[in-house]
Design a protein around this motif. Structure first.
Motif, short mmCIF file in Angstrom:
data_model
loop_
_atom_site.label_atom_id
_atom_site.label_comp_id
_atom_site.label_asym_id
_atom_site.label_seq_id
_atom_site.Cartn_x
_atom_site.Cartn_y
_atom_site.Cartn_z
N ASP A 51 58.87 -2.56 2.70
CA ASP A 51 57.99 -1.40 2.57
C ASP A 51 57.81 -1.14 1.09
OD1 ASP A 51 57.93 -1.03 5.33
OD2 ASP A 51 59.62 0.35 5.31
N THR A 83 51.07 -4.49 7.07
CA THR A 83 51.40 -4.27 8.47
C THR A 83 50.97 -2.89 8.95
OG1 THR A 83 53.61 -3.53 7.88
CG2 THR A 83 53.34 -5.88 8.42
N SER A 84 50.52 -2.04 8.02
CA SER A 84 50.04 -0.72 8.40
C SER A 84 48.97 -0.27 7.44
CB SER A 84 51.20 0.30 8.43
OG SER A 84 51.73 0.45 7.13
N GLU A 85 48.19 0.71 7.86
CA GLU A 85 47.13 1.27 7.04
C GLU A 85 47.74 2.20 5.99
OE1 GLU A 85 43.76 0.65 7.11
OE2 GLU A 85 44.36 -0.95 8.47
N GLU A 128 48.50 5.49 3.81
CA GLU A 128 48.58 6.91 4.22
C GLU A 128 47.65 7.75 3.39
OE1 GLU A 128 52.66 8.05 3.97
OE2 GLU A 128 53.24 6.56 5.43
#
Length: 121
Positions: free
Chosen positions: A78, A117-119, A121
């Motif tokens: 992350d 792996t994620s949009e 924030e």
């Protein structure tokens, strides 16, 4: 003969770079935005709305705030970071600071984060 060889090598290099660029855009499905006023400017100054040689150079800077949750087995982590993009759009020449600018009418680059792996924030 040396000049001819050098020109052939330079042409081959240019051709491979152009092919690589095409493959990249096909692979990612992304492209920069060319707004109406940008296209008008390009036609007025270069006789074409789009020429890859005349697209603004975009400088990219990444400021990393943290890296955590490193997983060596999965190859993941992350990260908290900011991406800053800087470019000059010639179609904005003459615009004053107080003028309201509709950026949809001008150039702005698209970008993505590979393997995200994620949009954001």
């Amino acid at each position: 003969a040396n000049r001819v060889q050098r020109e052939a090598v330079e042409k081959k290099s240019r051709d491979s770079k152009e092919k690589d660029t095409t493959k990249e855009s096909e692979r990612t499905g992304t492209s920069s935005h060319l707004g109406a006023k940008y296209k008008e400017y390009m036609i007025e100054h270069f006789s074409t709305a789009y020429d890859p040689k005349n697209v603004p150079i975009v400088e990219v800077c990444v400021k990393v705030y943290s890296v955590r949750n490193i997983n060596m087995q999965e190859g993941t982590f992350d990260a908290e970071f900011t991406v800053m993009l800087d470019w000059s759009d010639p179609s904005l020449q003459g615009a004053k600071g107080k003028d309201k600018v509709d950026f949809e009418d001008h150039f702005y680059p698209s970008f993505f984060v590979e393997n995200a792996t994620s949009e954001p924030e």
